[in-house]
Design a protein around this motif. Structure first.
Motif, short mmCIF file in Angstrom:
data_model
loop_
_atom_site.label_atom_id
_atom_site.label_comp_id
_atom_site.label_asym_id
_atom_site.label_seq_id
_atom_site.Cartn_x
_atom_site.Cartn_y
_atom_site.Cartn_z
N SER A 4 0.85 -1.19 0.00
CA SER A 4 0.00 0.00 0.00
C SER A 4 0.89 1.23 0.00
O SER A 4 1.99 1.23 0.55
CB SER A 4 -0.94 0.00 1.20
N PHE A 5 0.39 2.28 -0.62
CA PHE A 5 1.17 3.50 -0.76
C PHE A 5 1.51 4.07 0.61
O PHE A 5 2.61 4.55 0.84
CB PHE A 5 0.38 4.52 -1.59
N GLY A 6 0.58 4.00 1.54
CA GLY A 6 0.82 4.51 2.90
C GLY A 6 1.96 3.80 3.58
O GLY A 6 2.81 4.42 4.21
N ASN A 7 2.00 2.46 3.45
CA ASN A 7 3.10 1.69 4.05
C ASN A 7 4.44 2.07 3.42
O ASN A 7 5.46 2.12 4.09
CB ASN A 7 2.88 0.19 3.88
N LEU A 8 4.40 2.33 2.14
CA LEU A 8 5.61 2.65 1.40
C LEU A 8 6.21 3.98 1.84
O LEU A 8 7.40 4.12 2.03
CB LEU A 8 5.26 2.72 -0.10
N THR A 9 5.35 4.98 2.03
CA THR A 9 5.84 6.33 2.34
C THR A 9 6.05 6.55 3.83
O THR A 9 6.64 7.53 4.23
CB THR A 9 4.88 7.41 1.80
N ASP A 10 5.55 5.64 4.66
CA ASP A 10 5.68 5.79 6.11
C ASP A 10 7.02 5.22 6.55
O ASP A 10 7.11 4.16 7.13
CB ASP A 10 4.52 5.08 6.82
N SER A 11 8.07 5.97 6.25
CA SER A 11 9.43 5.49 6.47
C SER A 11 10.30 6.63 6.98
O SER A 11 10.11 7.79 6.60
CB SER A 11 9.99 4.99 5.13
N GLU A 12 11.23 6.29 7.87
CA GLU A 12 12.17 7.31 8.33
C GLU A 12 13.16 7.66 7.23
O GLU A 12 13.71 8.75 7.20
CB GLU A 12 12.91 6.81 9.57
N ILE A 13 13.38 6.71 6.33
CA ILE A 13 14.25 6.96 5.17
C ILE A 13 13.42 7.76 4.17
O ILE A 13 12.27 7.44 3.92
CB ILE A 13 14.70 5.64 4.53
N PRO A 14 13.97 8.83 3.60
CA PRO A 14 13.21 9.58 2.59
C PRO A 14 12.78 8.68 1.43
O PRO A 14 13.55 7.82 0.98
CB PRO A 14 14.20 10.64 2.11
N VAL A 15 11.55 8.87 0.98
CA VAL A 15 11.00 8.10 -0.14
C VAL A 15 10.68 9.08 -1.26
O VAL A 15 9.85 9.96 -1.10
CB VAL A 15 9.73 7.32 0.27
N LEU A 16 11.39 8.94 -2.37
CA LEU A 16 11.18 9.81 -3.53
C LEU A 16 10.27 9.09 -4.51
O LEU A 16 10.60 8.00 -4.98
CB LEU A 16 12.52 10.14 -4.19
N ILE A 17 9.11 9.69 -4.78
CA ILE A 17 8.16 9.11 -5.72
C ILE A 17 8.29 9.85 -7.04
O ILE A 17 8.24 11.08 -7.07
CB ILE A 17 6.71 9.24 -5.21
N ASP A 18 8.47 9.10 -8.11
CA ASP A 18 8.56 9.65 -9.46
C ASP A 18 7.28 9.28 -10.20
O ASP A 18 7.11 8.14 -10.59
CB ASP A 18 9.80 9.07 -10.16
N PHE A 19 6.37 10.25 -10.34
CA PHE A 19 5.17 10.04 -11.16
C PHE A 19 5.58 10.30 -12.61
O PHE A 19 6.02 11.41 -12.94
CB PHE A 19 4.06 11.01 -10.74
N PHE A 20 5.47 9.27 -13.45
CA PHE A 20 5.96 9.36 -14.82
C PHE A 20 4.97 8.72 -15.79
O PHE A 20 3.98 8.11 -15.37
CB PHE A 20 7.33 8.67 -14.94
N ALA A 21 5.24 8.87 -17.07
CA ALA A 21 4.49 8.18 -18.12
C ALA A 21 5.49 7.65 -19.14
O ALA A 21 6.51 8.30 -19.40
CB ALA A 21 3.49 9.12 -18.78
N THR A 22 5.18 6.49 -19.71
CA THR A 22 6.12 5.87 -20.65
C THR A 22 6.29 6.72 -21.91
O THR A 22 7.34 6.68 -22.54
CB THR A 22 5.63 4.46 -21.04
#
Length: 98
Positions: A4-22
């Motif tokens: 789940s996105f929440g579990n992914l971003t709930d981190s002490e380590i910075p999480v960089l999300i790249d919203f992209f399109a092919t």
């Protein structure tokens, strides 16, 4: 395995999300830059790519209007956001400041 996105971003380590399109040229320019950032920072950052065409609900939730859009999360909170291509140094500076 889907996380789940929440579990992914709930981190002490910075999480960089790249919203992209092919189909997005600037997104293709950004991809090797992000790979270099990951090589440089290793375990000090998580980088996650989100294809806006395959994850439209998530893109809408975060009001992604253009690609690429980068978002930095720490401890589950969005701490930074910017659209467009950034240099390797700029991305590393943003991550380091959080």
């Amino acid at each position: 395995m889907k996380t789940s996105f929440g579990n992914l971003t709930d981190s002490e380590i910075p999480v960089l999300i790249d919203f992209f399109a092919t189909w997005c040229g600037p997104c293709q320019t950004l991809a090797p830059i992000l790979e270099d950032v990951k090589k440089d920072l290793g375990e000090n950052v998580k980088i996650v790519k989100v294809d806006v065409d395959k994850n439209q609900a998530l893109a809408q939730k975060f009001q992604v209007r253009g690609v690429p859009t980068l978002m930095l999360f720490k401890n589950g909170k969005q701490v930074w956001r910017q659209s467009g291509v950034l240099s390797r140094a700029d991305i590393k500076n943003v991550i380091a400041s959080h």
